[in-house]
Structures are given as C-alpha cells and as structure tokens.
Design a protein around this motif. Structure first.
Motif, PDB file in Angstrom:
ATOM      1  N   CYS A 251     -26.206  14.048 -40.225  1.00 58.88           N
ATOM      2  CA  CYS A 251     -25.220  13.400 -39.170  1.00 58.88           C
ATOM      3  C   CYS A 251     -25.477  12.316 -38.749  1.00 58.88           C
ATOM      4  CB  CYS A 251     -24.569  14.549 -38.293  1.00 58.88           C
ATOM      5  SG  CYS A 251     -25.705  15.099 -36.950  1.00 58.88           S
ATOM      6  N   LEU A 252     -26.838  12.083 -38.375  1.00 65.00           N
ATOM      7  CA  LEU A 252     -27.473  10.957 -37.637  1.00 65.00           C
ATOM      8  C   LEU A 252     -28.072   9.790 -38.377  1.00 65.00           C
ATOM      9  CD1 LEU A 252     -28.877  12.562 -34.543  1.00 65.00           C
ATOM     10  CD2 LEU A 252     -26.697  11.552 -34.759  1.00 65.00           C
TER      11      LEU A 252
ATOM     12  N   TYR B  26     -37.664  21.739 -28.085  1.00 67.42           N
ATOM     13  CA  TYR B  26     -36.456  21.139 -28.642  1.00 67.42           C
ATOM     14  C   TYR B  26     -35.678  20.974 -27.204  1.00 67.42           C
ATOM     15  CZ  TYR B  26     -32.794  19.265 -31.352  1.00 67.42           C
ATOM     16  OH  TYR B  26     -31.823  18.221 -31.879  1.00 67.42           O
TER      17      TYR B  26
ATOM     18  N   SER C 228     -36.999  17.408 -32.572  1.00 64.19           N
ATOM     19  CA  SER C 228     -37.333  18.403 -33.596  1.00 64.19           C
ATOM     20  C   SER C 228     -37.925  18.016 -34.894  1.00 64.19           C
ATOM     21  CB  SER C 228     -35.818  18.824 -34.132  1.00 64.19           C
ATOM     22  OG  SER C 228     -35.235  17.974 -34.684  1.00 64.19           O
TER      23      SER C 228
ATOM     24  N   ASP D 173     -22.568  17.558 -35.220  1.00 59.52           N
ATOM     25  CA  ASP D 173     -22.430  16.000 -35.417  1.00 59.52           C
ATOM     26  C   ASP D 173     -23.178  15.275 -34.621  1.00 59.52           C
ATOM     27  OD1 ASP D 173     -21.238  14.312 -37.606  1.00 59.52           O
ATOM     28  OD2 ASP D 173     -19.775  13.725 -36.500  1.00 59.52           O
ATOM     29  N   HIS D 174     -24.021  15.570 -33.816  1.00 55.74           N
ATOM     30  CA  HIS D 174     -24.865  14.969 -33.025  1.00 55.74           C
ATOM     31  C   HIS D 174     -26.144  15.202 -32.998  1.00 55.74           C
ATOM     32  CE1 HIS D 174     -21.743  12.657 -30.708  1.00 55.74           C
ATOM     33  NE2 HIS D 174     -20.998  13.865 -30.901  1.00 55.74           N
ATOM     34  N   GLY D 175     -26.939  15.662 -33.971  1.00 57.41           N
ATOM     35  CA  GLY D 175     -28.270  16.210 -34.101  1.00 57.41           C
ATOM     36  C   GLY D 175     -28.784  17.142 -33.287  1.00 57.41           C
ATOM     37  N   GLN D 176     -28.041  17.970 -32.871  1.00 57.48           N
ATOM     38  CA  GLN D 176     -28.610  18.960 -31.990  1.00 57.48           C
ATOM     39  C   GLN D 176     -28.890  20.601 -32.719  1.00 57.48           C
ATOM     40  OE1 GLN D 176     -25.851  18.884 -28.616  1.00 57.48           O
ATOM     41  NE2 GLN D 176     -26.372  16.783 -27.990  1.00 57.48           N
ATOM     42  N   CYS D 177     -28.078  20.708 -33.720  1.00 54.11           N
ATOM     43  CA  CYS D 177     -27.897  22.096 -34.243  1.00 54.11           C
ATOM     44  C   CYS D 177     -28.561  22.099 -35.461  1.00 54.11           C
ATOM     45  CB  CYS D 177     -26.312  22.315 -34.474  1.00 54.11           C
ATOM     46  SG  CYS D 177     -25.349  21.558 -35.809  1.00 54.11           S
ATOM     47  N   GLY D 178     -28.787  20.850 -36.445  1.00 57.28           N
ATOM     48  CA  GLY D 178     -29.416  21.314 -37.751  1.00 57.28           C
ATOM     49  C   GLY D 178     -28.528  21.817 -38.604  1.00 57.28           C
TER      50      GLY D 178
ATOM     51  N   GLY E 141     -35.175  22.875 -34.706  1.00 55.49           N
ATOM     52  CA  GLY E 141     -33.981  21.874 -34.738  1.00 55.49           C
ATOM     53  C   GLY E 141     -32.959  22.412 -35.341  1.00 55.49           C
TER      54      GLY E 141
ATOM     55  N   ASN F 122     -31.590  15.283 -40.217  1.00 51.40           N
ATOM     56  CA  ASN F 122     -30.106  15.346 -39.817  1.00 51.40           C
ATOM     57  C   ASN F 122     -29.090  14.332 -40.517  1.00 51.40           C
ATOM     58  OD1 ASN F 122     -31.633  15.798 -36.810  1.00 51.40           O
ATOM     59  ND2 ASN F 122     -30.576  17.578 -37.676  1.00 51.40           N
TER      60      ASN F 122
END
Lengths: 211, 316
Positions: free
Chosen positions: A102-103, B237, B100, A83-88, A188, A100
């Motif tokens: 979520c962002l 990233y 990314s 939920d923070h744009g880190q996991c994709g 990403g 993303n």
C-alpha cells in the motif's frame, strides 16, 4: 471521490504550479475514476513479473502496488487493511523482500519480481507456512493471514541471511529463532482477532522444519 | 490522492535539475512516509521524481577512515551491515528500534532523515497546523501533545522529529552530502541539517530547492560502548516518547543525543561534558530551556531516567 471544491483547488494548483508538464486535457482526467484511461502525462507504463508471470500495465501514477495487484490484476489474496502501512495486511514480496504494497507506487517496480500469497502456494500445494498456519489455527477471521504468511516467509529468510532485529541480544552473532525474535520481527503485521500465539507456533514449526 | 506526473530519473544531475525546474516536484525513494501523506493530501506534489535507480545504494569506506552510506541504502541493509554492527552499533540499534520489518526494507537513509513529524494535527487536514498550512495556528499546543516536543519548540509548533536513525547519526557526528541542481556539492553536518521551527515550522531543513542528498558519511569509529535506548508506548513498532543514543567511553565521557523530545535530534555538547557527573547533571543542561506542555512534561523526567539506565548499562 473528490468533492467539487477539492477538484477546483487541484485544477487551479496544477495549472498554476505545473504549466510546463500538465495540460488542461490532463487535469480533466481528475474527474474520472482511477480505473479509466488517464491522460498520458499522469499515467505510466510498467512491466514486472507477478508470481512468475510477466505483466504489463498502463497505470494512473497514483496506483499503489496494492491496487495494481487487486484491482488491475485481480489478485485479491493480498488485502487492504489500513492502506497506511500500519497493519501489514498488504504485505507482498518484492524480489524476495517483504514490503507494504500500500505504501509503494506500482510504477516504481519496473522489471522487478513480485510474489503474492497466490504465488506462495495454492489449494492442494500449500507453502509449508500456509500449511502450518492451518495446522496451528494461526487465524480466526483470516483477513490479515495472507500478509502474516508473506511476512513470516520473508522474515525467516531475513534471519537466514543474518539480518538482526531489535530483539537480537548480540549484534555480532546470528539471531536464533525464538518466540521473542518472532514477535519482534512480526510486529508490522497486526491481527485484530489476536491469533498471535498460534501464529508464533506456526512460524516456529516452519523454522524448525527448515533447520 | 491528487494527480501528479512521474519520471524515473537515471542520473543524479538529471534528478536535481528536474526537481529544481518543476514547481511542486518532489523526490520519491522508499515512499513510505511521502505516499502516506499524499493519500491524506497533506503532501500534494504535482510531479514525482523516482530516484530509486541512481545507484546510491552502497556502503563504502570513506577516505578519512569512516563509512560513506549511500542515500538509497535501505534501513534494513544499513542495520545489517557488518561494519555498522561492529563499529557503529548505536546506529544499528537505532535503526532496528524503528518502524517494522516491511518498512525498513523500503525506507532509505536520506528519506529517514527527511521524514515528516507524526504530530496528529499535522496529519489531520481538518485541524490548524502551522507546519502544514503556515499561519493557520497550532492545534497541538492546547491539544493531545503526549508524543510531542518539549525543547527547541516555538509558539508556532511543538512537533517532534520522529526518526530513531537520525538520533544515532547525530551522536556519531554524521555528515550529509548533497548535490545541487547546478551540479555543485556540499557537506552538511547533521547538526545543521534540520531547522528549529521558530515562526516558520514549514521550513524543516536547510536543503535548497532541487538539492538531493547523495550520502551520509560516518566519521571513523570512536570506540566506546554504543547504546540506543528507546522508551515507547508499545514494545515494538511505535515512535519514541524518549530515546537516548549514547556512546560512552571507558573514562565515563562520551556523547549523548536524545530523540522524541525536539524538532530535531537533540544534542548539546556542554551538557555532554557533564556525563561523568551523571544523568541528572546532563539532563539539567540538556533540557534547561524545555517548555513542555502539561501532557508531555513527563518527558523531562523520562530523559533523566532513561539516561541513568543507559549510563548504568555502560558501566555494567
């Protein structure tokens, strides 16, 4: 949920800071969950198409596109990971481009066209990328997979229209679909199970099929 | 996330006016940094002004021979533009080294410039942070500071600026164009956009309340070899530990801006004049006033080595 203390702070801040636009009635909506009807000044009407279908929603302004898709439209194929744009995991396509979900706020996408994993393909009529992920075992638990697939479909389109990447050697020449390009362009999307090598194979196969 | 009201601005003037006239208002464009911080309640705007539909998404020739990049041009589109790839390759490379694919599709030119630090103590609302809560102290000084700044810092703050794009723009002498709420415009050299922390680390740039960035102008191409070298903990990233944006001319002179080491893109024209004398000479001047912590002292050596590699590549 906000603690009573946090609520007091936000109530005071809102009253002090924004008397012109925020009423006492609207601050009261803070104590309700986001799914309840929010006060008018803190909700926005938005209409967009999702997987080709026109949808109109009145949403609390805080609603991300991801929550609109999952909680309001019940399209739960798109996953919430960090939920923070880190996991994709929440990757969807907006007018064909991967983002993303979520962002970004749902309200920011008035009139736009959103495609989720449900819109790419369905059981019995899989998108070639979905079929390739199955064929190459490009997942284990499957949680990141909808995001991986949406991202890879859009990524190949980016390569087709000559968008370069960090792995592209010559900026003035079109990039080729190599494992190094795929890995860089898919960075990403995190896979905790570590199915990366099979994901690269699946994408490579689809890229070859298209070429 | 705290509640907020929301409007879609339809003109630049209306957006600037709304921002000036509403306490707690913020512009939102890509939102990739702002929304992240709002979820953590590090940012708590009471009103968001969506500027995505202001038509500032074009890259046009500038009258003086350069390019005028609209504030809302997405990072992907800027990096992919043929003119950028040909004449400002250091900028294309810097953009592609950041974030990314998904984030670059949303992140905008102006938003990238104004993104906040990724200092972990700025993000953690349980920790003191002078940038987030003026006067509360700096947990980074005695804390985990591997990623943080070594030069331009103060006793109040050692946060580093996270942008790659801005480092290349600093090397290119880009100029930021803005509109103020009263309708007047101004041009701010990128060197003057960001402020050093001093004892007011929460004040990060020179923009006035309601002032909206409309474009970034790149001066006409300077030629030379364009190199962006980013050193980080992962191959992709990840934010820079150190990055070098360089334009090196055939005679060995050129420009160098460094990222990951300071609260803003770090460039020193006096240090730059040492370029023909090699990386050691440049770094000695560039980081003469460095005040690293025990954990990030390695960055001083890393700048010299990264620059040395860049100069070797330029010669090759």
């Amino acid at each position: 949920m906000q603690s009573p203390g946090a609520l007091e702070i936000s109530r005071r801040d809102l009253l002090v800071a924004s008397a012109a636009t925020v009423t006492v009635a609207s601050t009261a909506s803070l104590s309700h969950s986001q799914t309840n009807a929010p006060a008018a000044s803190q909700s926005t009407k938005v209409s967009f198409t999702v997987n080709g279908e026109r949808r109109e929603l009145q949403l609390d302004n805080r609603t991300t596109l991801l929550d609109a898709l999952r909680e309001h439209l019940h399209l739960t194929g798109t996953k919430k990971g960090c939920d923070h744009g880190q996991c994709g995991a929440c990757t969807v396509l907006i007018d064909g481009r991967r983002v993303n979900a979520c962002l970004t706020l749902a309200a920011m996408h008035e009139g736009e066209g959103i495609t989720t994993i449900e819109g790419l393909g369905q059981p019995g009529s899989l998108h070639p990328m979905q079929a390739a992920f199955v064929e190459h075992d490009g997942f284990q638990c499957g949680y990141c997979t909808p995001g991986q697939i949406c991202s890879s479909v859009a990524m190949l389109e980016e390569m087709k229209v000559n968008i370069p990447s960090h792995a592209t050697g010559d900026l003035l020449a079109p990039a080729e679909v190599t494992p190094a390009e795929i890995r860089e362009r898919m960075s990403g999307n995190i896979c905790r199970c570590g199915a990366y090598s099979n994901i690269v194979q699946a994408i490579t196969e689809v890229a070859g099929r298209k070429a | 996330m705290r509640a907020f009201s929301y409007e879609r601005a339809s003109t630049i003037e209306a957006a600037a006016k709304a921002a000036a006239g509403t306490d707690g208002a913020k512009f939102i464009a890509g939102g990739t940094n702002l929304l992240d911080l709002m979820k953590l309640e590090v940012e708590t705007p009471t009103h968001l002004i969506d500027v995505n539909r202001l038509g500032l998404d074009r890259i046009e020739p500038a009258p003086e021979g350069g390019l005028r990049v609209g504030a809302l041009v997405r990072n992907t589109d800027l990096a992919a533009d043929e003119r950028i790839r040909r004449d400002y390759a250091v900028l294309a490379r810097a953009l592609l080294a950041g974030a990314s694919g998904q984030l670059r599709n949303r992140a905008t030119t102006a938003g990238n410039l104004l993104q906040r630090t990724r200092c972990p103590y700025f993000y953690d609302t349980n920790q003191p942070c002078n940038k987030r809560q003026p006067g509360s102290g700096c947990a980074a000084l005695g804390g985990f500071s591997r990623q943080l700044a070594v030069v331009g810092v103060s006793d109040a703050c050692i946060a580093s600026h996270p942008s790659d794009m801005a480092v290349a723009m600093r090397a290119l002498d880009a100029v930021v164009e803005t509109v103020r709420p009263d309708g007047t415009t101004r041009s701010i050299p990128i060197a003057d956009l960001h402020r050093l922390p001093g004892d007011t680390p929460h004040v990060e740039h020179v923009l006035e309340r309601g002032e909206l960035i409309t474009a970034v102008v790149l001066p006409k191409p300077v030629g030379g070899k364009h190199i962006y070298r980013k050193v980080r903990d992962r191959a992709s990233y990840a934010f820079a530990l150190v990055s070098i944006a360089a334009v090196v001319l055939p005679n060995g002179t050129g420009r160098v801006a460094v990222g990951g080491v300071a609260p803003k893109p770090w460039r020193d024209e006096a240090a730059e004049r040492e370029l023909p004398n090699g990386a050691k000479a440049v770094t000695a001047k560039l980081l003469a006033n460095a005040r690293p912590t025990e954990q990030n002292a390695f960055k001083v050596a890393l700048v010299e080595r990264a620059l040395s590699a860049v100069l070797a590549e330029a010669r090759g």
